[in-house]
Design an enzyme around this catalytic site. Structure first.
Site, PDB file in Angstrom:
ATOM      1  N   HIS A  93      28.941  38.274  42.222  1.00 27.81           N
ATOM      2  CA  HIS A  93      29.866  38.224  41.087  1.00 27.81           C
ATOM      3  C   HIS A  93      29.449  37.255  39.980  1.00 27.81           C
ATOM      4  CE1 HIS A  93      34.325  39.544  40.372  1.00 27.81           C
ATOM      5  NE2 HIS A  93      33.538  39.872  39.375  1.00 27.81           N
ATOM      6  N   ASP A 132      40.043  40.956  42.758  1.00 26.02           N
ATOM      7  CA  ASP A 132      39.252  40.090  43.637  1.00 26.02           C
ATOM      8  C   ASP A 132      40.175  39.402  44.644  1.00 26.02           C
ATOM      9  OD1 ASP A 132      37.277  38.202  44.564  1.00 26.02           O
ATOM     10  OD2 ASP A 132      36.380  38.142  42.559  1.00 26.02           O
ATOM     11  N   HIS A 173      39.342  36.486  45.370  1.00 26.02           N
ATOM     12  CA  HIS A 173      39.076  35.119  44.914  1.00 26.02           C
ATOM     13  C   HIS A 173      39.288  34.993  43.411  1.00 26.02           C
ATOM     14  CE1 HIS A 173      36.411  36.191  48.332  1.00 26.02           C
ATOM     15  NE2 HIS A 173      36.869  35.047  48.827  1.00 26.02           N
ATOM     16  N   ASP A 178      37.413  32.885  41.453  1.00 28.07           N
ATOM     17  CA  ASP A 178      36.106  32.663  40.820  1.00 28.07           C
ATOM     18  C   ASP A 178      36.215  31.823  39.554  1.00 28.07           C
ATOM     19  OD1 ASP A 178      35.129  34.171  42.913  1.00 28.07           O
ATOM     20  OD2 ASP A 178      34.738  35.973  41.727  1.00 28.07           O
ATOM     21  N   HIS A 222      28.748  32.337  42.194  1.00 28.40           N
ATOM     22  CA  HIS A 222      29.629  33.524  42.161  1.00 28.40           C
ATOM     23  C   HIS A 222      31.106  33.129  42.257  1.00 28.40           C
ATOM     24  CE1 HIS A 222      30.228  34.664  46.733  1.00 28.40           C
ATOM     25  NE2 HIS A 222      30.311  33.369  46.546  1.00 28.40           N
ATOM     26  N   ASP A 245      35.528  43.147  42.212  1.00 26.82           N
ATOM     27  CA  ASP A 245      34.821  42.599  43.376  1.00 26.82           C
ATOM     28  C   ASP A 245      35.299  43.404  44.583  1.00 26.82           C
ATOM     29  OD1 ASP A 245      34.108  41.048  45.637  1.00 26.82           O
ATOM     30  OD2 ASP A 245      34.278  39.172  44.511  1.00 26.82           O
ATOM     31  N   GLU A 281      29.393  42.669  44.705  1.00 28.34           N
ATOM     32  CA  GLU A 281      29.520  42.118  46.052  1.00 28.34           C
ATOM     33  C   GLU A 281      29.454  43.155  47.188  1.00 28.34           C
ATOM     34  OE1 GLU A 281      29.377  38.873  46.733  1.00 28.34           O
ATOM     35  OE2 GLU A 281      29.881  37.913  44.806  1.00 28.34           O
TER      36      GLU A 281
HETATM   37  N1  LIG Z   1      32.673  36.354  44.077  1.00 28.54           N
HETATM   38  C1  LIG Z   1      33.052  35.854  45.252  1.00 28.54           C
HETATM   39  N2  LIG Z   1      33.029  36.608  46.324  1.00 28.54           N
HETATM   40  N3  LIG Z   1      33.453  34.599  45.257  1.00 28.54           N
HETATM   41  C2  LIG Z   1      33.846  33.857  46.416  1.00 28.54           C
HETATM   42  C3  LIG Z   1      34.149  32.420  46.061  1.00 28.54           C
HETATM   43  C4  LIG Z   1      34.593  31.645  47.254  1.00 28.54           C
HETATM   44  C5  LIG Z   1      34.946  30.191  46.978  1.00 28.54           C
HETATM   45  N4  LIG Z   1      36.116  30.092  46.181  1.00 28.54           N
HETATM   46  C6  LIG Z   1      33.779  29.462  46.305  1.00 28.54           C
HETATM   47  O1  LIG Z   1      33.933  28.895  45.262  1.00 28.54           O
HETATM   48  O2  LIG Z   1      32.705  29.438  46.834  1.00 28.54           O
HETATM   49 MN   LIG Z   2      34.460  37.656  42.942  1.00 29.51          MN
HETATM   50 MN   LIG Z   3      35.667  37.823  45.920  1.00 33.84          MN
END
Ligand SMILES: NC(=[NH2+])NCCC[C@H](N)C(=O)O
Ligand SMILES: [Mn+2]
Ligand SMILES: [Mn+2]
Length: 324
Positions: free
Chosen positions: A115, A143, A145, A147, A160, A249, A294
């Site tokens: 991502h 998502d 998350h 991000d 990401h 995502d 992803e």
């Molecule tokens: N694009 C994703 N899958 N991001 C996951 C991020 C997980 C976590 N919040 C981090 O900063 O590492």
């Molecule tokens: Mn993401």
């Molecule tokens: Mn994610």
């Protein structure tokens, strides 16, 4: 052959011109294999379906870019970021590729990759739409998350988990090769960002979302209101006259439908809910770009075909496929 849409896309020069960028990049996180996502999606027939079933004219260089010629010799951690130079230079190049499609009025589909690549895709659409239409884009970020970590708040150091921070100016670039290429003007306003599907948000990220009043629909909201009402509210926030970049995502989906992804989180969207989000965004006629990211076929290899099928389905729905 059916036409891509019964509703004329509002912000595109021609309704059926589709730019495709395949990005085999995994440097925004630590698990190998997500760079094979685009090839897997294409081999599953995605682009053929878009051409033959949905009637798009494709603009694609027939390459899955790995940007190997751009890779730095050495790339030490910086401000806690892993692979900062590689992610910066790849997203900078990708921003130009996406911009080149969007400025010609093509709808732009980017297949990732992790991502972090959204730093490039959103920067590219944002600039093209500003130049071509004098408009700001909205981003729908689907998502598990948020991000939105800055290098300083991130626990993992994986970029990401940071694209929204760089795009909105919460995280600042420095030298050209350290995200300075993004410039000082934010590429995206926090007011024009809507999240759907959140369920694994870091403590610092929660604070940022609260402090800035970011419109975010978590899985709690999906449970409470149902996906139809969530989409009404999400699109209501954006308004009917704003170009939309959809960044999807695949981990927004429950691992039952998309197990092959780097950071799966239980309790996610069903495939139908994901498809419904994509269908609703298509129906606005305002979609100018979509990312699908992803998909990592090497993880949970047993479920890779499921995940790839789900990814293809999400893209087809966003690009105008209908059930009837
Ligand atoms: N694009 C994703 N899958 N991001 C996951 C991020 C997980 C976590 N919040 C981090 O900063 O590492
Ligand atoms: Mn993401
Ligand atoms: Mn994610």
């Amino acid at each position: 052959m059916t036409s891509p849409s019964t509703i004329s896309p509002k912000f595109l020069c021609a309704g059926n011109e589709l730019g495709v960028v395949a990005v085999g990049f995994s440097g925004g996180q630590r698990k190998p294999g997500v760079d094979a996502g685009p090839t897997a999606l294409i081999q599953a027939g995605l682009l053929t379906q878009l051409k033959e079933d949905l009637g798009y004219t494709l603009h694609h260089d027939d390459e899955v870019h790995n940007y190997s010629s751009l890779m730095p010799q050495s790339d030490p951690d910086y401000r806690n970021m892993k692979n900062p130079l590689a992610v910066s230079v790849v997203t900078q190049r990708l921003a130009t590729q996406v911009y080149d499609h969007a400025k010609h009025g093509h709808l732009v589909l980017t297949l990732g990759g992790d991502h972090s690549i959204a730093i490039g895709t959103v920067a590219g659409t944002s600039r093209a739409i500003k130049e071509r239409l004098g408009r700001e884009i909205a981003v729908i970020w689907v998502d598990a998350h948020a991000d939105i970590n800055t290098p300083e708040t991130s626990v993992s150091g994986n970029i990401h988990g940071m694209p929204i921070a760089f795009l909105t100016g919460l995280a600042k670039g420095e030298k050209e090769e350290m995200f300075g290429w993004l410039g000082v003007e934010p590429k995206l306003s926090l007011k024009k960002l809507v999240y759907i599907g959140l369920r694994d948000v870091d403590k610092c990220e929660k604070k940022v979302l609260r402090d800035h009043g970011v419109r975010a629909f978590s899985m709690h909201d999906v449970d409470k209101y149902g996906i139809a009402r969530v989409m009404e509210m999400a699109l209501g926030h954006i308004g009917t006259d704003t170009p939309i970049h959809l960044s999807f995502d695949v981990d927004a989906l429950d691992p039952q439908w998309a197990p092959s992804t780097g950071t799966p989180v239980r309790g996610g969207l069903t495939l139908r809910e994901g498809d419904y989000i994509a269908e609703c965004v298509h129906e606005t006629g305002s979609l100018v770009a979509m990312d699908l990211v992803e998909v990592n076929p090497s993880l949970e290899a047993m479920g890779a075909q499921e995940t790839i099928r789900a990814g293809c389905s999400l893209v087809r729905c966003a690009l105008g496929d209908t059930l009837l």
